[in-house]
Design an enzyme around this catalytic site. Sequence first.
Site, PDB file in Angstrom:
ATOM      1  N   TRP A  55       0.825  -1.208   0.000  1.00 54.91           N
ATOM      2  CA  TRP A  55       0.000   0.000   0.000  1.00 54.91           C
ATOM      3  C   TRP A  55       0.855   1.252   0.000  1.00 54.91           C
ATOM      4  O   TRP A  55       0.533   2.226  -0.696  1.00 54.91           O
ATOM      5  CB  TRP A  55      -0.996  -0.005   1.158  1.00 54.91           C
ATOM      6  CG  TRP A  55      -2.060  -1.053   0.994  1.00 54.91           C
ATOM      7  CD1 TRP A  55      -2.291  -2.126   1.804  1.00 54.91           C
ATOM      8  CD2 TRP A  55      -3.030  -1.137  -0.065  1.00 54.91           C
ATOM      9  NE1 TRP A  55      -3.335  -2.871   1.314  1.00 54.91           N
ATOM     10  CE2 TRP A  55      -3.804  -2.288   0.173  1.00 54.91           C
ATOM     11  CE3 TRP A  55      -3.306  -0.369  -1.196  1.00 54.91           C
ATOM     12  CZ2 TRP A  55      -4.851  -2.693  -0.673  1.00 54.91           C
ATOM     13  CZ3 TRP A  55      -4.350  -0.759  -2.038  1.00 54.91           C
ATOM     14  CH2 TRP A  55      -5.095  -1.904  -1.770  1.00 54.91           C
ATOM     15  N   ASP A  57      -1.487   6.612   6.402  1.00 55.85           N
ATOM     16  CA  ASP A  57      -2.567   5.744   5.938  1.00 55.85           C
ATOM     17  C   ASP A  57      -2.856   4.778   7.079  1.00 55.85           C
ATOM     18  O   ASP A  57      -2.056   3.891   7.363  1.00 55.85           O
ATOM     19  CB  ASP A  57      -2.107   5.001   4.672  1.00 55.85           C
ATOM     20  CG  ASP A  57      -3.150   4.006   4.168  1.00 55.85           C
ATOM     21  OD1 ASP A  57      -4.208   3.848   4.808  1.00 55.85           O
ATOM     22  OD2 ASP A  57      -2.885   3.378   3.111  1.00 55.85           O
ATOM     23  N   LYS A  73     -12.283  -1.699   6.877  1.00 52.51           N
ATOM     24  CA  LYS A  73     -11.588  -2.632   7.764  1.00 52.51           C
ATOM     25  C   LYS A  73     -12.050  -2.448   9.214  1.00 52.51           C
ATOM     26  O   LYS A  73     -12.554  -3.371   9.809  1.00 52.51           O
ATOM     27  CB  LYS A  73     -10.083  -2.462   7.643  1.00 52.51           C
ATOM     28  CG  LYS A  73      -9.519  -3.203   6.425  1.00 52.51           C
ATOM     29  CD  LYS A  73      -8.962  -2.300   5.393  1.00 52.51           C
ATOM     30  CE  LYS A  73      -8.585  -3.056   4.132  1.00 52.51           C
ATOM     31  NZ  LYS A  73      -7.827  -2.203   3.215  1.00 52.51           N
TER      32      LYS A  73
HETATM   33  C1  LIG Z   1      -7.283  -1.671   2.114  1.00 55.03           C
HETATM   34  C2  LIG Z   1      -6.207  -0.660   2.144  1.00 55.03           C
HETATM   35  C3  LIG Z   1      -6.101   0.351   1.172  1.00 55.03           C
HETATM   36  C4  LIG Z   1      -7.013   0.432  -0.029  1.00 55.03           C
HETATM   37  O1  LIG Z   1      -8.222   0.943   0.271  1.00 55.03           O
HETATM   38  P1  LIG Z   1      -9.325   1.255  -0.860  1.00 55.03           P
HETATM   39  O2  LIG Z   1     -10.429   1.772  -0.018  1.00 55.03           O
HETATM   40  O3  LIG Z   1      -9.620  -0.029  -1.559  1.00 55.03           O
HETATM   41  O4  LIG Z   1      -8.758   2.263  -1.779  1.00 55.03           O
HETATM   42  C5  LIG Z   1      -5.100   1.283   1.318  1.00 55.03           C
HETATM   43  N1  LIG Z   1      -4.229   1.236   2.350  1.00 55.03           N
HETATM   44  C6  LIG Z   1      -4.297   0.270   3.287  1.00 55.03           C
HETATM   45  C7  LIG Z   1      -3.304   0.262   4.401  1.00 55.03           C
HETATM   46  C8  LIG Z   1      -5.274  -0.704   3.204  1.00 55.03           C
HETATM   47  O5  LIG Z   1      -5.338  -1.669   4.136  1.00 55.03           O
END
Ligand SMILES: *Cc1c(COP(=O)(O)O)cnc(C)c1O
Length: 359
Positions: A101, A170, A194
């Site tokens: 990511w 993030d 999540k």
């Molecule tokens: C799942 C995830 C993403 C992607 O998220 P989207 O909503 O599909 O764009 C980005 N960063 C992390 C750390 C993730 O776990």
Amino acid sequence: MKRIYFQAGPTTLPKEVMEQAKEEWDDFQGTGLNIMEHSHRGKHYEDIHEQAKSRMRLLLDIPDTHDVLFLQGGASLQFAMIPMNLISQGKTAKYVLTGSWSEKAFKEAKRIGSSEAVITGKDSEYRTLPKMDYVPSDSDAYLHITSNNTIYGTQWQDLNTFTHPTLIADMSSDIMSKPFSVSNYALIYAGAQKNLGPSGVTAIIIRKDLLQDHENVPSILSYAVHAKNKSLYNTPPVYSIYLLNLVLDWVDRSGGVAEMEVRNKKKADVIYNAIDRSNGFYNGYATPESRSLMNVTFTLGNSDLEKQFIKESEENGIYGLKGHRSVGGFRASIYNAVPQESCESLAEFMDHFQEKYGK
Ligand SMILES: *Cc1c(COP(=O)(O)O)cnc(C)c1O
């Protein structure tokens, strides 16, 4: 048979939340409509919108210096919005690479402006988090980190130790899983699917000095425009925010973020212990000091047994264990809504599987 789920996202929501949503399905507070059938400019939805923001503020102890936004486009849109809004003339965006990511976030920034990866954990195949010894420079637009690496199963253990005047994280896969100091961060973002709710909404916590409008950034991609319009610049994902609000209420009623951490540590321990007592029958992917409380990644010493492991886990009502294709093996995602008993059932299954095949 009871079904137990460990998917990486989207994933299970708290049972109480699903029950309340069901109860309100065709009659939200005596209106005869589902909340998603209400106008986003009407009082019923506006109350939910504001309540969700104030619950975020309360649970994460967000100071007045920061604004809360709810946007669409997932965390992936933030990979682009951050450099579009925050890389100014003569500045360079700095990235810490700790997994897929963060690589994606960095790749997107490179398409948009001057960007550089200053620390990487790639040498360890992202099994371990690198030393965070970056010294901030005046020419930094910001420093970007990923707090929990969903795919590799590593997690920065202490979110309060990083110092950068414009620190961005993030936190898609570990927001609300443990307390940390929001004031350390200039911008935090998290796709909801999540730990916060369903997909379709991304929570953004942004320091107000970053809310500057730039004429070369389209309105729909401008943090300043969204903040000025209280995340109602255009139609918000009403139902996703409704569910997010119920999840935040559930976190609050469960004892808040500090209680989430207590539960998450206990849950993760149960599975890591099963790995560690297996004498190499199971191997953790992440090195112990970088282990995530949210995504437990492991492989089998004998990889020929992988298909059998998945097959028998499903026969035992346990789903969602297949690892990400880039890592292989298995991953048990144990976000806030996953109960302790699910983790215990998995550990028990792992022990039995080892007894059966580990000779
Ligand atoms: C799942 C995830 C993403 C992607 O998220 P989207 O909503 O599909 O764009 C980005 N960063 C992390 C750390 C993730 O776990």
